[in-house]
Design an enzyme around this catalytic site. Structure first.
Site, PDB file in Angstrom:
ATOM      1  N   ASP A  21      40.655  49.709  40.230  1.00  0.00           N
ATOM      2  CA  ASP A  21      41.989  49.259  39.354  1.00  0.00           C
ATOM      3  C   ASP A  21      42.575  49.829  38.185  1.00  0.00           C
ATOM      4  O   ASP A  21      41.559  50.579  37.792  1.00  0.00           O
ATOM      5  CB  ASP A  21      41.259  47.666  38.875  1.00  0.00           C
ATOM      6  CG  ASP A  21      42.513  46.712  38.542  1.00  0.00           C
ATOM      7  OD1 ASP A  21      43.629  46.940  38.998  1.00  0.00           O
ATOM      8  OD2 ASP A  21      42.025  45.846  37.721  1.00  0.00           O
ATOM      9  N   ASN A  23      45.611  51.720  38.421  1.00  0.00           N
ATOM     10  CA  ASN A  23      46.644  52.670  38.623  1.00  0.00           C
ATOM     11  C   ASN A  23      47.942  52.534  37.833  1.00  0.00           C
ATOM     12  O   ASN A  23      48.708  53.465  37.371  1.00  0.00           O
ATOM     13  CB  ASN A  23      46.986  52.552  40.199  1.00  0.00           C
ATOM     14  CG  ASN A  23      45.652  53.060  40.976  1.00  0.00           C
ATOM     15  OD1 ASN A  23      44.803  53.243  40.460  1.00  0.00           O
ATOM     16  ND2 ASN A  23      45.754  52.888  42.245  1.00  0.00           N
ATOM     17  N   SER A  66      44.603  43.733  48.456  1.00  0.00           N
ATOM     18  CA  SER A  66      44.469  42.548  48.549  1.00  0.00           C
ATOM     19  C   SER A  66      45.142  41.948  49.335  1.00  0.00           C
ATOM     20  O   SER A  66      46.494  41.941  49.256  1.00  0.00           O
ATOM     21  CB  SER A  66      43.797  41.976  47.186  1.00  0.00           C
ATOM     22  OG  SER A  66      44.962  41.676  46.534  1.00  0.00           O
ATOM     23  N   ASN A  69      47.829  41.019  46.694  1.00  0.00           N
ATOM     24  CA  ASN A  69      48.861  42.029  46.535  1.00  0.00           C
ATOM     25  C   ASN A  69      50.102  41.994  47.438  1.00  0.00           C
ATOM     26  O   ASN A  69      50.839  42.824  47.011  1.00  0.00           O
ATOM     27  CB  ASN A  69      48.078  43.531  46.721  1.00  0.00           C
ATOM     28  CG  ASN A  69      46.917  43.975  45.835  1.00  0.00           C
ATOM     29  OD1 ASN A  69      46.026  44.500  46.102  1.00  0.00           O
ATOM     30  ND2 ASN A  69      47.425  43.190  44.267  1.00  0.00           N
ATOM     31  N   TRP A  70      50.109  41.345  48.493  1.00  0.00           N
ATOM     32  CA  TRP A  70      51.326  41.217  49.266  1.00  0.00           C
ATOM     33  C   TRP A  70      52.405  40.385  48.309  1.00  0.00           C
ATOM     34  O   TRP A  70      53.508  40.526  48.810  1.00  0.00           O
ATOM     35  CB  TRP A  70      51.295  40.290  50.697  1.00  0.00           C
ATOM     36  CG  TRP A  70      50.244  40.829  51.637  1.00  0.00           C
ATOM     37  CD1 TRP A  70      49.206  40.569  52.065  1.00  0.00           C
ATOM     38  CD2 TRP A  70      50.956  42.231  52.394  1.00  0.00           C
ATOM     39  NE1 TRP A  70      48.764  41.434  53.138  1.00  0.00           N
ATOM     40  CE2 TRP A  70      49.902  42.408  53.376  1.00  0.00           C
ATOM     41  CE3 TRP A  70      52.145  42.856  52.492  1.00  0.00           C
ATOM     42  CZ2 TRP A  70      49.876  43.571  54.303  1.00  0.00           C
ATOM     43  CZ3 TRP A  70      52.166  44.016  53.473  1.00  0.00           C
ATOM     44  CH2 TRP A  70      50.906  44.208  53.999  1.00  0.00           C
ATOM     45  N   ARG A 195      36.550  40.634  36.214  1.00  0.00           N
ATOM     46  CA  ARG A 195      36.854  39.729  37.529  1.00  0.00           C
ATOM     47  C   ARG A 195      36.681  39.954  38.711  1.00  0.00           C
ATOM     48  O   ARG A 195      36.802  41.545  38.932  1.00  0.00           O
ATOM     49  CB  ARG A 195      38.184  38.895  37.404  1.00  0.00           C
ATOM     50  CG  ARG A 195      39.566  39.681  37.412  1.00  0.00           C
ATOM     51  CD  ARG A 195      40.531  38.903  37.246  1.00  0.00           C
ATOM     52  NE  ARG A 195      42.055  39.916  37.122  1.00  0.00           N
ATOM     53  CZ  ARG A 195      42.508  40.122  36.146  1.00  0.00           C
ATOM     54  NH1 ARG A 195      42.020  39.804  35.173  1.00  0.00           N
ATOM     55  NH2 ARG A 195      43.582  40.975  36.151  1.00  0.00           N
ATOM     56  N   GLU A 208      24.591  43.750  41.645  1.00  0.00           N
ATOM     57  CA  GLU A 208      24.684  44.001  40.248  1.00  0.00           C
ATOM     58  C   GLU A 208      26.406  44.412  39.864  1.00  0.00           C
ATOM     59  O   GLU A 208      26.892  45.182  40.680  1.00  0.00           O
ATOM     60  CB  GLU A 208      24.013  45.096  39.837  1.00  0.00           C
ATOM     61  CG  GLU A 208      22.294  44.958  40.015  1.00  0.00           C
ATOM     62  CD  GLU A 208      21.732  43.704  39.005  1.00  0.00           C
ATOM     63  OE1 GLU A 208      22.198  43.661  38.045  1.00  0.00           O
ATOM     64  OE2 GLU A 208      20.926  43.043  39.316  1.00  0.00           O
TER      65      GLU A 208
HETATM   66  C1  IPE Z   1      42.372  43.835  43.012  1.00  0.00           C
HETATM   67  O1  IPE Z   1      43.283  44.459  41.897  1.00  0.00           O
HETATM   68  C2  IPE Z   1      42.790  44.476  44.244  1.00  0.00           C
HETATM   69  C3  IPE Z   1      42.570  45.796  44.468  1.00  0.00           C
HETATM   70  C4  IPE Z   1      42.020  46.654  43.650  1.00  0.00           C
HETATM   71  C5  IPE Z   1      42.986  46.349  45.816  1.00  0.00           C
HETATM   72  P1  IPE Z   1      44.340  43.558  41.372  1.00  0.00           P
HETATM   73  O2  IPE Z   1      44.880  44.422  40.179  1.00  0.00           O
HETATM   74  O3  IPE Z   1      45.338  43.325  42.309  1.00  0.00           O
HETATM   75  O4  IPE Z   1      43.715  42.655  40.904  1.00  0.00           O
HETATM   76  P2  IPE Z   1      44.128  41.052  40.044  1.00  0.00           P
HETATM   77  O5  IPE Z   1      45.298  40.502  40.518  1.00  0.00           O
HETATM   78  O6  IPE Z   1      44.704  41.875  38.516  1.00  0.00           O
HETATM   79  O7  IPE Z   1      43.044  40.441  39.637  1.00  0.00           O
HETATM   80  C1  IPE Z   2      44.911  48.985  41.716  1.00  0.00           C
HETATM   81  O1  IPE Z   2      45.797  49.204  40.611  1.00  0.00           O
HETATM   82  C2  IPE Z   2      45.505  49.404  43.088  1.00  0.00           C
HETATM   83  C3  IPE Z   2      45.827  48.334  43.730  1.00  0.00           C
HETATM   84  C4  IPE Z   2      45.767  47.145  43.413  1.00  0.00           C
HETATM   85  C5  IPE Z   2      46.567  48.332  45.259  1.00  0.00           C
HETATM   86  P1  IPE Z   2      47.013  48.410  40.144  1.00  0.00           P
HETATM   87  O2  IPE Z   2      47.991  48.866  41.073  1.00  0.00           O
HETATM   88  O3  IPE Z   2      46.448  46.862  40.038  1.00  0.00           O
HETATM   89  O4  IPE Z   2      46.905  48.897  38.722  1.00  0.00           O
HETATM   90  P2  IPE Z   2      47.207  47.849  37.332  1.00  0.00           P
HETATM   91  O5  IPE Z   2      46.075  46.982  37.267  1.00  0.00           O
HETATM   92  O6  IPE Z   2      48.640  47.290  37.341  1.00  0.00           O
HETATM   93  O7  IPE Z   2      46.946  48.961  36.104  1.00  0.00           O
HETATM   94 MG    MG Z   3      45.149  45.756  38.940  1.00  0.00          MG
END
Ligand code: IPE
Ligand code: IPE
Ligand code: MG
Length: 250
Positions: A21, A23, A66, A69-70, A195, A208
């Site tokens: 998480d 990026n 996830s 993420n869609w 989370r 853990e």
């Molecule tokens: C969780 O990250 C899914 C992936 C790392 C692929 P998200 O960034 O989508 O999670 P939430 O929605 O903030 O909890």
């Molecule tokens: C995780 O990084 C990658 C994916 C969920 C695909 P994010 O894209 O969720 O990055 P933040 O949480 O918005 O910084």
């Molecule tokens: Mg994220």
């Protein structure tokens, strides 16, 4: 001496699950588009895959996309899907060199055709590798997996293949997409979020958890070593008392 050298080789987690998480925030900090962060996240994926294999980790699960993420903007979803295709194509020779087997969990049917095809090729090419299994969680959510599992079990019950008394933890574990994969010993989430975002809910009942503020594109082998070192300093009691655990050790 580096942390790596202080790690106990006999207590390396067999299965590490990662929520990659941060990026988007990594890119934003530099005034760039979110996709820039995803592109740089690939370097961390390569490092951590190699680092885990070097330590003797047997299973590494990476949450790459996830079900939720869609709901992101279409432009970001498309960029993530093309990055996936490109990365798998580019990295398959490295997986072969490092003897790593690739597999997936999640609703793979929902991915674009090109992604599915590229994934299948890489899965087929690496199927006999035995050093480590790399599991990509794609279009994955734990609740989706549990719903699927319940449906499978309901059909078996309806067809008279199982009795009510056959429904137990093993049957449920075996009906999930993670069947044949041991439960994660350690879950690492980067970017400071505390989370689990619908990740491996059933499987992480006794994992853990390790949270770090490092954003995923900055995550390197030394961060993995730090996480494992932290894990090795914990006592996993599985409901027992600390005294019982100490007794067993002696
Ligand atoms: C969780 O990250 C899914 C992936 C790392 C692929 P998200 O960034 O989508 O999670 P939430 O929605 O903030 O909890
Ligand atoms: C995780 O990084 C990658 C994916 C969920 C695909 P994010 O894209 O969720 O990055 P933040 O949480 O918005 O910084
Ligand atoms: Mg994220």
């Amino acid at each position: 001496m580096s942390i790596e050298h202080n790690l106990d080789p006999n207590r390396i987690p067999k299965h590490i699950a990662v929520i990659m998480d941060g990026n988007g925030r990594w890119a934003k900090k530099q005034g760039k588009f979110r996709v820039f962060g995803h592109q740089h996240g690939v370097k961390a994926v390569n490092e951590i895959t190699e680092g885990a294999a070097e330590l003797g980790v047997e299973y590494l699960t990476l949450y790459a996309f996830s079900t939720e993420n869609w709901n992101r903007p279409k432009i970001e979803i498309n960029a993530l899907m093309s990055l996936l295709v490109k990365t798998i194509k580019k990295e398959t020779p490295t997986l072969m060199k490092n003897q790593i087997k690739l597999t997936t969990i999640g609703q793979i049917d929902s991915l674009p055709g090109e992604c599915k095809a590229e994934l299948q090729q890489a899965i087929d090419a690496t199927k006999d590798n035995t050093r480590m299994t790399l599991i990509l969680a794609l279009s994955y959510s734990a609740k989706w997996d549990i719903v699927n599992s319940v449906k499978k079990i309901a059909v078996q019950y309806k067809n008279g293949e199982i009795d009510l008394s056959d429904i137990n933890e093993n049957l449920i574990s075996g009906s999930l997409s993670t069947n044949r994969i041991p439960d994660p010993d350690l879950m690492i989430r980067t970017s400071g979020e505390h989370r689990i975002s619908n990740y491996l809910l059933w499987e992480m009942a006794y994992s853990e958890f390790y949270f770090t503020d490092v954003l995923w594109p900055d995550f390197r082998k030394e961060h993995l070593h730090e996480a494992i070192s932290n894990y090795q300093n914990r006592e996993r009691r599985f409901g027992k008392t600390g005294e019982q655990i100490a007794e067993k050790k002696n």
